[in-house]
Design a protein around this motif. Structure first.
Motif, mmCIF file in Angstrom:
data_model
loop_
_atom_site.group_PDB
_atom_site.id
_atom_site.type_symbol
_atom_site.label_atom_id
_atom_site.label_comp_id
_atom_site.label_asym_id
_atom_site.label_seq_id
_atom_site.Cartn_x
_atom_site.Cartn_y
_atom_site.Cartn_z
ATOM 1 N N LYS A 173 -12.599 -1.841 -3.862
ATOM 2 C CA LYS A 173 -13.035 -1.989 -2.470
ATOM 3 C C LYS A 173 -14.152 -1.000 -2.151
ATOM 4 O O LYS A 173 -15.114 -1.341 -1.443
ATOM 5 C CB LYS A 173 -11.838 -1.777 -1.535
ATOM 6 C CG LYS A 173 -10.826 -2.926 -1.595
ATOM 7 C CD LYS A 173 -9.508 -2.585 -0.945
ATOM 8 C CE LYS A 173 -9.593 -2.474 0.551
ATOM 9 N NZ LYS A 173 -8.247 -2.282 1.157
ATOM 10 N N ILE A 183 -6.478 -7.461 -4.019
ATOM 11 C CA ILE A 183 -7.484 -7.498 -2.952
ATOM 12 C C ILE A 183 -8.109 -8.886 -2.789
ATOM 13 O O ILE A 183 -9.025 -9.061 -1.993
ATOM 14 C CB ILE A 183 -8.584 -6.444 -3.187
ATOM 15 C CG1 ILE A 183 -9.386 -6.744 -4.455
ATOM 16 C CG2 ILE A 183 -7.985 -5.045 -3.244
ATOM 17 C CD1 ILE A 183 -10.609 -5.855 -4.629
ATOM 18 N N GLY A 200 -17.478 -2.150 -2.950
ATOM 19 C CA GLY A 200 -17.983 -3.251 -2.141
ATOM 20 C C GLY A 200 -17.422 -4.612 -2.500
ATOM 21 O O GLY A 200 -17.963 -5.641 -2.066
ATOM 22 N N ILE A 201 -16.333 -4.648 -3.278
ATOM 23 C CA ILE A 201 -15.736 -5.921 -3.688
ATOM 24 C C ILE A 201 -14.832 -6.437 -2.570
ATOM 25 O O ILE A 201 -14.010 -5.698 -2.021
ATOM 26 C CB ILE A 201 -14.945 -5.764 -4.997
ATOM 27 C CG1 ILE A 201 -15.886 -5.321 -6.126
ATOM 28 C CG2 ILE A 201 -14.227 -7.051 -5.356
ATOM 29 C CD1 ILE A 201 -17.018 -6.289 -6.426
ATOM 30 N N HIS A 202 -14.968 -7.729 -2.264
ATOM 31 C CA HIS A 202 -14.193 -8.353 -1.205
ATOM 32 C C HIS A 202 -13.447 -9.569 -1.740
ATOM 33 O O HIS A 202 -13.679 -10.022 -2.870
ATOM 34 C CB HIS A 202 -15.111 -8.796 -0.048
ATOM 35 C CG HIS A 202 -15.891 -7.679 0.552
ATOM 36 N ND1 HIS A 202 -17.214 -7.436 0.221
ATOM 37 C CD2 HIS A 202 -15.539 -6.724 1.448
ATOM 38 C CE1 HIS A 202 -17.653 -6.386 0.897
ATOM 39 N NE2 HIS A 202 -16.652 -5.935 1.659
ATOM 40 N N LYS A 203 -12.592 -10.107 -0.912
ATOM 41 C CA LYS A 203 -11.869 -11.331 -1.231
ATOM 42 C C LYS A 203 -12.856 -12.433 -1.636
ATOM 43 O O LYS A 203 -13.871 -12.645 -0.970
ATOM 44 C CB LYS A 203 -11.053 -11.789 -0.020
ATOM 45 C CG LYS A 203 -10.365 -13.130 -0.190
ATOM 46 C CD LYS A 203 -9.632 -13.543 1.073
ATOM 47 C CE LYS A 203 -9.047 -14.934 0.942
ATOM 48 N NZ LYS A 203 -8.321 -15.369 2.160
ATOM 49 N N GLU A 225 -4.059 -8.013 0.183
ATOM 50 C CA GLU A 225 -4.747 -9.076 0.909
ATOM 51 C C GLU A 225 -3.854 -10.314 0.862
ATOM 52 O O GLU A 225 -3.507 -10.805 -0.208
ATOM 53 C CB GLU A 225 -6.097 -9.392 0.253
ATOM 54 C CG GLU A 225 -6.925 -10.418 0.971
ATOM 55 C CD GLU A 225 -7.620 -9.881 2.205
ATOM 56 O OE1 GLU A 225 -7.899 -10.687 3.118
ATOM 57 O OE2 GLU A 225 -7.893 -8.664 2.247
ATOM 58 N N ASP A 256 -14.817 -12.482 -4.268
ATOM 59 C CA ASP A 256 -15.807 -12.028 -5.249
ATOM 60 C C ASP A 256 -15.238 -12.197 -6.658
ATOM 61 O O ASP A 256 -14.036 -12.054 -6.876
ATOM 62 C CB ASP A 256 -16.157 -10.552 -5.019
ATOM 63 C CG ASP A 256 -17.026 -10.340 -3.793
ATOM 64 O OD1 ASP A 256 -17.651 -11.311 -3.332
ATOM 65 O OD2 ASP A 256 -17.068 -9.192 -3.293
ATOM 66 N N ALA A 290 -9.822 -10.588 -5.061
ATOM 67 C CA ALA A 290 -10.970 -10.872 -5.924
ATOM 68 C C ALA A 290 -10.523 -11.813 -7.041
ATOM 69 O O ALA A 290 -9.364 -11.790 -7.460
ATOM 70 C CB ALA A 290 -11.536 -9.585 -6.502
#
Length: 654
Positions: free
Chosen positions: A130, A160, A133-136, A256, A138, A162
């Motif tokens: 996270k 998260i 900068g990694i988000h759902k 998440e 990605d 990803a």
């Protein structure tokens, strides 16, 4: 298409012992039949009940199956969950101190990781992702050696939201580059190097080469796990150390919450030609398949079992039966970095003895190799902890099955021969060990809820004994949802219109009088000799029954008169023969196959080698054998071969 002929006759039966049956999760054939009947009469509610029983939901589902846009089926699609939470958090209340992973490194060093420790490591890595900068949604490519860190990375992605795409650590820079670009991955997790069979296997340098192949790459960061401590190229601003990423992170990360149909991962599976297929699996349906098959086929006992699946996480077996299935049930499992033949061929048997393994799941290729290298070695070790054996990856020939059952299982451990695929996510046809009588070489009967059939080219069911296309008639939760960025290829590959809505596996099979399924090989591996369509597995099994043969593979070669002739690649238990000795052995084996099966199945050519061309996961690369048989130049990528030098040896014809 004329039907595929079955030439293998195997009538030996091995029922489960009363002792095993009494303790089994599915106890007795009547229990199995009741589950199948329940699935038949209450489908799809059968799967809904299992999903409620085995998965902890953040938001319970109300819809079960949406088939309105077939074959893009959706299961439980108004429910929410997190796969990592189901693998870790839900065990912490009662089992936080239970060992989750026993890791044995290539050099024999052993470490233990509890569920609490694994949870904290996954959370720290999830927080690090996270921070990068990694988000759902990605995509993250994972290119790691077989290690605890590989599981941590996969679970952190799931935590998260990803989407991970694990690439086996033996793939070349070109193969890695293709997968990075197709997935549009933003980040890659790798290691400086790994260890395998006493050798250092470079990984970071392969990543560097892959990223240099395109002037525009989607990769923004490369996280590097320091495994070997070797010198590597470093690109400031792009490359970061794993330990630097996680050292300051909190050891809790709120999961998440994902929709049941949100993608969990992409796993690329290559055909013999064309670009790789990105098999996309969902969150809930895939997890349910991993859990139920662990419970039914492996008769999972989380409180007492020590489970060992020898597959690398770069393959679907390592996803379902290393990273997700065992952890979702709260089991203790062994993870191994090395190879079964180093420092000697007794490595597997020593590890079973040392770690008191109860369930051992490996590939027929590994079994055959170990027979050749040390059939007497198992007797030198205490294997009394074992209670269940399993095979995966390809059909197992009866002689190897019997050796596994007698020498490793000591005639008390059931052998579960499992048929399934990357695309199915979990076992489809396999014996439930406390219920089903097994037959050497047969994967036996479909799991409850799986309606398998064998069809001809027009999509009609075939009678007993006739081989054809193996299909699954009804959608099931763990089935792939699509091919990444290629829905049309998904439909035409797996649901061709002539098969009327069935999932087409691409394998040929037949059923015997008792309804048992026998896998005959890939449809495109079927041999057409003088109008007879023969399955490769049956000829290979016949060759393997010869006392001198350790392993065999057969392929077809074009012939002006017969259509195809059979070329056999054979590994002997003795020294590789040459010249006159090779011709004499070829004549002996040709006569043997004629006696075992019939003259139509006699190989025209024999080629002897010290081994067969195999990937590091143990799979025989049959497309290379086909090229060798046809005397073609090998233009395919051979970077995944464990033993590329063997190709030259196998060019000699007898």
């Amino acid at each position: 298409m004329s039907h595929i002929e079955s030439v293998l006759h195997e009538n030996r039966h091995f029922p489960p012992s009363t002792t095993f049956q009494a303790q089994a999760n599915v106890s007795g054939v009547a229990h199995y039949q009741a589950l199948c009947e329940q699935a038949r009469t209450t489908y799809p509610e059968f799967w809904a009940n299992l999903a409620r029983e085995h998965i902890t939901w953040h938001k319970p589902f109300n819809r079960i199956l949406d088939a309105g846009n077939a074959p893009f089926f959706r299961w439980f699609d108004d429910g929410e969950l997190n796969v990592s939470w189901n693998c870790l958090d839900r065990h912490l209340t009662h089992y936080s101190a239970r060992t989750a992973i026993i890791f044995e490194a290539d050099d024999g060093t052993v470490s233990h990781v509890t569920y609490q420790q694994l949870f904290e490591r996954v959370c720290a890595m999830a927080n690090a992702l996270k921070e990068q900068g990694i988000h759902k949604g990605d995509r993250i490519v994972i290119y790691l050696p077989m290690s605890v860190e590989a599981i941590v990375a996969m679970q952190a992605c799931a935590r998260i939201g990803a989407i991970h795409s694990v690439v086996f650590g033996g793939f070349s820079a070109k193969s890695l580059h293709e997968r990075i670009m197709d997935a549009g991955a933003r980040l890659i997790i790798t290691a400086d190097a790994g260890f395998r069979g006493g050798k250092t296997i470079p990984l970071k340098s392969v990543v560097d080469d892959a990223l240099a192949m395109s002037t525009i790459s989607p990769i923004e960061r490369v996280i590097v796990y320091q495994r070997a401590g070797c010198s590597i190229h470093w690109q400031n601003g792009r490359d970061v150390w794993w330990h630097d990423c996680v050292s300051s992170q909190a050891t809790f990360c709120e999961p998440e919450w994902m929709n049941a149909e949100d993608p969990l991962f992409i796993l690329y599976t290559s055909g013999s030609t064309g670009r790789p297929k990105g098999v996309q699996h969902s969150s809930a349906g895939y997890l349910l398949g991993a859990i139920t098959s662990m419970h039914w086929v492996f008769d999972a006992k989380p409180a007492t079992d020590v489970f060992w699946c020898t597959a690398d996480v770069g393959w679907i077996t390592g996803h379902s039966y290393v990273t997700y299935g065992p952890l979702a049930l709260g089991m203790t499992q062994v993870i191994f970095e090395g190879i079964p033949t180093w420092p000697d061929a007794g490595r597997f048997w020593r590890m079973i003895q040392q770690h008191r393994v109860t369930t051992f799941y490996t590939a027929p290729t590994a079994i055959r190799s170990l027979i050749k290298l040390g059939a007497d070695l198992p007797a030198q070790h205490d294997l009394s902890s074992l209670r269940l054996l399993g095979t995966v990856g390809e059909p197992i020939n009866p002689e190897a099955w019997l050796w596994f059952y007698r020498q490793i299982g000591q005639e008390r451990c059931p052998v579960v021969d499992t048929w399934w695929q990357t695309e199915t996510g979990a076992h489809m046809i396999a014996p439930l060990p406390g219920a089903i009588t097994t037959k050497p070489g047969s994967c036996t009967l479909p799991l409850p809820g799986i309606q398998a059939d064998i069809l001809d080219e027009q999509g009609e069911s075939l009678p007993v004994g006739e081989g054809g296309y193996l299909v699954v008639r009804q959608p099931f939760p763990s089935l792939l949802r699509t091919l990444w960025n290629d829905p049309e290829r998904f439909k035409t590959t797996y649901f061709p219109v002539e098969f009327k809505g069935c999932y087409v596996a691409g394998d040929s099979a037949h059923r015997d009088e008792e309804g048992y399924f026998w896998i005959m090989g890939r449809i495109d591996d079927v041999l057409n000799v003088s109008g007879h369509r023969l399955g490769t597995m049956e000829i290979e099994s016949a060759l393997a029954t010869h006392p001198a043969v350790a392993e065999a593979a057969v392929v077809g070669k074009p012939h002006d008169i017969k259509g195809e002739t059979i070329v056999a690649f054979v590994v002997l238990k003795q020294q590789c023969p040459r010249n006159g000795a090779a011709k004499a052995m070829a004549d002996e084996l040709r006569h043997w196959v004629g006696k075992e099966i019939g003259a139509i199945a006699k190989p025209e050519e024999f080629r002897f080698g010290e081994n067969l061309p195999k990937t590091r996961s143990g799979k025989i690369m049959r497309r290379l054998l086909r090229a060798l048989a046809r005397d073609e130049e090998i233009s395919q990528d051979v970077s995944t071969l464990e033993n590329p030098a063997i190709l030259e040896q196998l060019k000699s014809v007898c």
